[in-house]
Design a protein around this motif. Structure first.
Motif, PDB file in Angstrom:
ATOM      1  N   THR A   1       0.822  -1.211   0.000  1.00 36.49           N
ATOM      2  CA  THR A   1       0.000   0.000   0.000  1.00 36.49           C
ATOM      3  C   THR A   1       0.859   1.266   0.000  1.00 36.49           C
ATOM      4  O   THR A   1       1.958   1.261   0.571  1.00 36.49           O
ATOM      5  CB  THR A   1      -0.954   0.014   1.224  1.00 36.49           C
ATOM      6  OG1 THR A   1      -1.779   1.167   1.170  1.00 36.49           O
ATOM      7  CG2 THR A   1      -0.174  -0.015   2.539  1.00 36.49           C
TER       8      THR A   1
ATOM      9  N   GLU B   1      -2.387  -1.280  -3.472  1.00 34.50           N
ATOM     10  CA  GLU B   1      -3.388  -0.283  -3.080  1.00 34.50           C
ATOM     11  C   GLU B   1      -2.796   1.121  -3.199  1.00 34.50           C
ATOM     12  O   GLU B   1      -1.746   1.409  -2.610  1.00 34.50           O
ATOM     13  CB  GLU B   1      -3.834  -0.507  -1.627  1.00 34.50           C
ATOM     14  CG  GLU B   1      -4.798   0.558  -1.109  1.00 34.50           C
ATOM     15  CD  GLU B   1      -5.062   0.455   0.386  1.00 34.50           C
ATOM     16  OE1 GLU B   1      -6.175   0.796   0.805  1.00 34.50           O
ATOM     17  OE2 GLU B   1      -4.151   0.020   1.129  1.00 34.50           O
TER      18      GLU B   1
ATOM     19  N   ASN C   1      -3.624   4.988  -2.375  1.00 30.92           N
ATOM     20  CA  ASN C   1      -4.480   5.932  -1.665  1.00 30.92           C
ATOM     21  C   ASN C   1      -4.175   7.323  -2.201  1.00 30.92           C
ATOM     22  O   ASN C   1      -3.105   7.873  -1.932  1.00 30.92           O
ATOM     23  CB  ASN C   1      -4.204   5.844  -0.169  1.00 30.92           C
ATOM     24  CG  ASN C   1      -4.506   4.456   0.365  1.00 30.92           C
ATOM     25  OD1 ASN C   1      -5.653   4.042   0.425  1.00 30.92           O
ATOM     26  ND2 ASN C   1      -3.446   3.713   0.712  1.00 30.92           N
TER      27      ASN C   1
ATOM     28  N   TRP D   1      -6.493  -1.757  -5.869  1.00 33.86           N
ATOM     29  CA  TRP D   1      -7.390  -0.832  -5.185  1.00 33.86           C
ATOM     30  C   TRP D   1      -6.916   0.610  -5.391  1.00 33.86           C
ATOM     31  O   TRP D   1      -5.751   0.913  -5.162  1.00 33.86           O
ATOM     32  CB  TRP D   1      -7.405  -1.082  -3.671  1.00 33.86           C
ATOM     33  CG  TRP D   1      -7.976  -2.378  -3.185  1.00 33.86           C
ATOM     34  CD1 TRP D   1      -8.561  -3.369  -3.923  1.00 33.86           C
ATOM     35  CD2 TRP D   1      -8.010  -2.814  -1.817  1.00 33.86           C
ATOM     36  NE1 TRP D   1      -8.966  -4.383  -3.083  1.00 33.86           N
ATOM     37  CE2 TRP D   1      -8.646  -4.085  -1.799  1.00 33.86           C
ATOM     38  CE3 TRP D   1      -7.593  -2.255  -0.603  1.00 33.86           C
ATOM     39  CZ2 TRP D   1      -8.853  -4.795  -0.615  1.00 33.86           C
ATOM     40  CZ3 TRP D   1      -7.792  -2.968   0.574  1.00 33.86           C
ATOM     41  CH2 TRP D   1      -8.415  -4.225   0.565  1.00 33.86           C
TER      42      TRP D   1
ATOM     43  N   ARG E   1      -8.088   4.366  -3.950  1.00 33.18           N
ATOM     44  CA  ARG E   1      -8.970   4.951  -2.943  1.00 33.18           C
ATOM     45  C   ARG E   1      -8.911   6.484  -3.011  1.00 33.18           C
ATOM     46  O   ARG E   1      -7.820   7.057  -3.112  1.00 33.18           O
ATOM     47  CB  ARG E   1      -8.517   4.495  -1.557  1.00 33.18           C
ATOM     48  CG  ARG E   1      -9.440   4.843  -0.403  1.00 33.18           C
ATOM     49  CD  ARG E   1      -8.820   4.445   0.931  1.00 33.18           C
ATOM     50  NE  ARG E   1      -8.447   3.046   1.008  1.00 33.18           N
ATOM     51  CZ  ARG E   1      -9.302   2.054   1.346  1.00 33.18           C
ATOM     52  NH1 ARG E   1     -10.562   2.347   1.620  1.00 33.18           N
ATOM     53  NH2 ARG E   1      -8.888   0.803   1.424  1.00 33.18           N
TER      54      ARG E   1
ATOM     55  N   LEU F   1      -9.315   9.945  -1.130  1.00 34.65           N
ATOM     56  CA  LEU F   1      -9.365  10.573   0.191  1.00 34.65           C
ATOM     57  C   LEU F   1      -9.418  12.094   0.044  1.00 34.65           C
ATOM     58  O   LEU F   1      -9.024  12.628  -1.000  1.00 34.65           O
ATOM     59  CB  LEU F   1      -8.139  10.146   1.003  1.00 34.65           C
ATOM     60  CG  LEU F   1      -8.044   8.637   1.299  1.00 34.65           C
ATOM     61  CD1 LEU F   1      -6.692   8.275   1.911  1.00 34.65           C
ATOM     62  CD2 LEU F   1      -9.172   8.173   2.226  1.00 34.65           C
TER      63      LEU F   1
ATOM     64  N   LEU G   1     -12.262   1.961  -5.516  1.00 36.21           N
ATOM     65  CA  LEU G   1     -13.077   1.453  -4.416  1.00 36.21           C
ATOM     66  C   LEU G   1     -14.340   2.298  -4.230  1.00 36.21           C
ATOM     67  O   LEU G   1     -14.309   3.523  -4.436  1.00 36.21           O
ATOM     68  CB  LEU G   1     -12.255   1.460  -3.126  1.00 36.21           C
ATOM     69  CG  LEU G   1     -11.010   0.573  -3.134  1.00 36.21           C
ATOM     70  CD1 LEU G   1     -10.257   0.719  -1.816  1.00 36.21           C
ATOM     71  CD2 LEU G   1     -11.359  -0.887  -3.391  1.00 36.21           C
TER      72      LEU G   1
ATOM     73  N   TYR H   1     -15.507   3.792  -2.023  1.00 39.39           N
ATOM     74  CA  TYR H   1     -15.126   4.400  -0.745  1.00 39.39           C
ATOM     75  C   TYR H   1     -14.828   5.865  -1.017  1.00 39.39           C
ATOM     76  O   TYR H   1     -13.994   6.187  -1.883  1.00 39.39           O
ATOM     77  CB  TYR H   1     -13.863   3.714  -0.199  1.00 39.39           C
ATOM     78  CG  TYR H   1     -13.389   4.240   1.141  1.00 39.39           C
ATOM     79  CD1 TYR H   1     -13.594   3.511   2.308  1.00 39.39           C
ATOM     80  CD2 TYR H   1     -12.733   5.466   1.245  1.00 39.39           C
ATOM     81  CE1 TYR H   1     -13.166   3.978   3.550  1.00 39.39           C
ATOM     82  CE2 TYR H   1     -12.305   5.944   2.478  1.00 39.39           C
ATOM     83  CZ  TYR H   1     -12.511   5.209   3.618  1.00 39.39           C
ATOM     84  OH  TYR H   1     -12.082   5.668   4.846  1.00 39.39           O
TER      85      TYR H   1
ATOM     86  N   ASP I   1     -13.972   9.535   1.000  1.00 41.12           N
ATOM     87  CA  ASP I   1     -13.730  10.335   2.200  1.00 41.12           C
ATOM     88  C   ASP I   1     -14.039  11.785   1.827  1.00 41.12           C
ATOM     89  O   ASP I   1     -13.422  12.314   0.898  1.00 41.12           O
ATOM     90  CB  ASP I   1     -12.267  10.183   2.633  1.00 41.12           C
ATOM     91  CG  ASP I   1     -11.849  11.211   3.681  1.00 41.12           C
ATOM     92  OD1 ASP I   1     -10.781  11.841   3.510  1.00 41.12           O
ATOM     93  OD2 ASP I   1     -12.624  11.423   4.637  1.00 41.12           O
TER      94      ASP I   1
ATOM     95  N   PRO J   1     -11.704  -3.427   1.683  1.00 47.44           N
ATOM     96  CA  PRO J   1     -11.806  -2.161   0.927  1.00 47.44           C
ATOM     97  C   PRO J   1     -12.441  -1.003   1.697  1.00 47.44           C
ATOM     98  O   PRO J   1     -12.062   0.146   1.515  1.00 47.44           O
ATOM     99  CB  PRO J   1     -12.655  -2.562  -0.283  1.00 47.44           C
ATOM    100  CG  PRO J   1     -12.306  -3.992  -0.498  1.00 47.44           C
ATOM    101  CD  PRO J   1     -12.150  -4.568   0.879  1.00 47.44           C
ATOM    102  N   SER J   2     -13.366  -1.318   2.591  1.00 50.88           N
ATOM    103  CA  SER J   2     -14.059  -0.229   3.307  1.00 50.88           C
ATOM    104  C   SER J   2     -13.250   0.289   4.498  1.00 50.88           C
ATOM    105  O   SER J   2     -13.749   1.102   5.289  1.00 50.88           O
ATOM    106  CB  SER J   2     -15.418  -0.725   3.795  1.00 50.88           C
ATOM    107  OG  SER J   2     -15.225  -1.789   4.723  1.00 50.88           O
TER     108      SER J   2
ATOM    109  N   ALA K   1      -9.858   2.267   5.297  1.00 57.32           N
ATOM    110  CA  ALA K   1      -8.675   3.001   4.840  1.00 57.32           C
ATOM    111  C   ALA K   1      -7.542   2.833   5.851  1.00 57.32           C
ATOM    112  O   ALA K   1      -7.801   2.609   7.033  1.00 57.32           O
ATOM    113  CB  ALA K   1      -9.019   4.484   4.690  1.00 57.32           C
TER     114      ALA K   1
END
Ligand code: SF4
Length: 442
Positions: free
Chosen positions: A150, A197, A199, A231, A233, A235, A257, A259, A261, A400-401, A403
């Motif tokens: 990640t 992953e 982010n 993944w 994500r 944010l 994802l 997901y 934020d 996945p849900s 972070a």
């Protein structure tokens, strides 16, 4: 400074604050590594760097305490140079210089790619000042400090919004986006290193690219084609810019994802106006409904501020009711922090600390009820998850849900030999307010 350039060879960095600061710390390490430094522990390092946070009073206190704590290594002689970088320096360089004379140098948030070279040549000034914020490119040396599967990718630096409680634009400058090519280039390198992953982080994610004639959707269309990434994500989204096509790509691309934020800070219109958030309760509710209706099994994370100047009990009650109604999977809270240099910091009707504390606790209490029910609703469902470690005989995983760092984790019974980075299928068997419990099904 007396030590010759070549004599210092080991470095240790303490990274405080947000994930954007963590990326900066990794760039500082990369720059020093290029200058011949090796990373080591604080107790052995010739050079210690404290990359500080200066956002709100609690973070400032933590930064100062960390510097004072680490200065002991200088007094003991193991550390020969201690340098303080980051947002606290960007805000208080001159005061810090006066109050912490043992610190060898202070460096803000800019120019971080040059730090290794300048320290290596022993040319660092007591206070290194430059334009705030540091952008980077795929070939910028970086030492990853996260688990191997990640990584964070900073897509832009700074923020061009004017939220009245926030000092960040002064610490990081106005928003400057990296190019789509630069970000995709970096993610390719990360994928080749085994990262699965990504982010994506910024101060204002949904505004990405506005300053360079592109947008988040275009970036995502490129990122989903990078082999090896599983993944992606999002944010730090702002409650703005969720176009139909952006929502569509989030829904349709498996790698992205479900997901989001999206810090909201408040819901009462008078307070949102005083916060200069540039939005209203209706528009926020419309965005949430759109995301919920169009993205299945969405995990929505947000953050609120309790005790903003002049907030009445009724207005706070309106926020509590909203948190109950909106049913966020994740919601964090801050007590309003009066910060000099911000518009809100000069506002009258500042709320007493004990009232802020009491409202903060009530907000967390309402959300903990929501989180528990949301987590319990996952019992019996199956998700993929990355193994991230072990604790008390169980494996720790993230699905996945969840972070990294800010959300709970999933504890997995040890029914087979697994290692960090393994991707497994997890069946959820139990839940509490923050964490889940499960077992590997394949
Ligand atoms: S969006 Fe607002 S709160 Fe967030 S960094 Fe920018 S000014 Fe600060």
């Amino acid at each position: 400074m007396t030590d010759s350039p070549s004599s210092l060879k080991t470095v240790s960095i303490v990274s405080l604050g947000c994930s954007k600061n963590l990326v900066d710390s990794e760039l500082i390490l990369g720059s020093l590594k290029k200058a011949g430094y090796e990373t080591s522990s604080e107790s052995d390092a010739d050079l210690i760097i404290v990359n500080t946070c200066g956002f709100i009073s609690e973070a400032k206190k933590e930064s100062i305490n960390t510097i004072i704590e680490l200065l002991q290594y200088k007094r003991q002689g193991s550390c020969r140079k201690l340098i303080v970088t980051g947002c606290l320096v960007e805000r208080y360089a001159d005061e810090l210089k006066r109050q912490l004379p043992e610190v060898d140098a202070f460096w803000g948030t800019g120019d971080l790619l040059k730090i290794g070279e300048i320290i290596g040549k022993n040319e660092i000034k007591k206070i290194h000042k430059s334009a705030p914020g540091t952008l980077y490119d795929p070939d910028s040396p970086r030492v990853l400090t996260t688990l191997p599967h990640t990584a964070y990718v900073k897509v832009s630096e700074g923020c061009s919004r004017t939220c009245s409680f926030c000092i960040i634009p002064k610490l990081r400058g106005i928003m400057k986006s990296r190019t789509v090519e630069s970000i995709i280039g970096e993610v390719r390198i990360l994928a080749n290193l085994g990262v699965k992953e990504i982010n994506l982080i910024a101060q204002d994610m949904t505004s990405y690219g506005r300053d360079i004639g592109t947008n988040l959707e275009t970036l995502l269309r490129g990122l989903v084609n990078v082999d090896g990434i599983r993944w992606i994500r999002l944010l730090y989204c702002y409650p703005w810019g969720f176009t139909d096509s952006l929502v569509k790509i989030i829904r349709e691309e498996d790698k992205i994802l479900n997901y989001i934020d999206m810090p909201l800070q408040h819901i009462n219109d008078r307070i949102l106006k005083l916060m200069d958030r540039g939005t209203t309760s209706i528009r926020i509710i419309n965005i949430i409904n759109k995301l919920r209706n169009e993205i299945p099994e969405l995990t929505l994370r947000t953050t609120f501020i309790a005790g903003f100047p002049s907030e009445t009990e009724e207005e706070f009650k309106e926020l509590l009711d909203f948190v109950e109604e909106a049913q966020f999977e994740r919601a964090g809270a801050f007590k309003y922090s009066q910060e000099e240099g911000t518009k809100a910091g000069d506002m009258s009707h500042q709320i007493p600390d004990e009232v802020k504390e009491e409202r903060y606790e009530r907000l967390l209490e309402v959300q903990s009820e929501v989180s528990l029910n949301k987590n319990r609703a996952l019992i019996g469902t199956v998700h993929e998850g990355f193994i991230e470690g072990r604790e008390n005989g169980n494996y720790i995983a993230r699905i996945p849900s969840q972070a990294p760092e800010v959300d709970g984790v999933t504890y997995i019974k040890r029914n087979k030999k697994l290692k960090v980075g393994d991707l497994v299928k997890v069946s959820i068997t139990d839940a509490d307010i923050y964490d889940l419990f499960g077992e590997v099904v394949s």
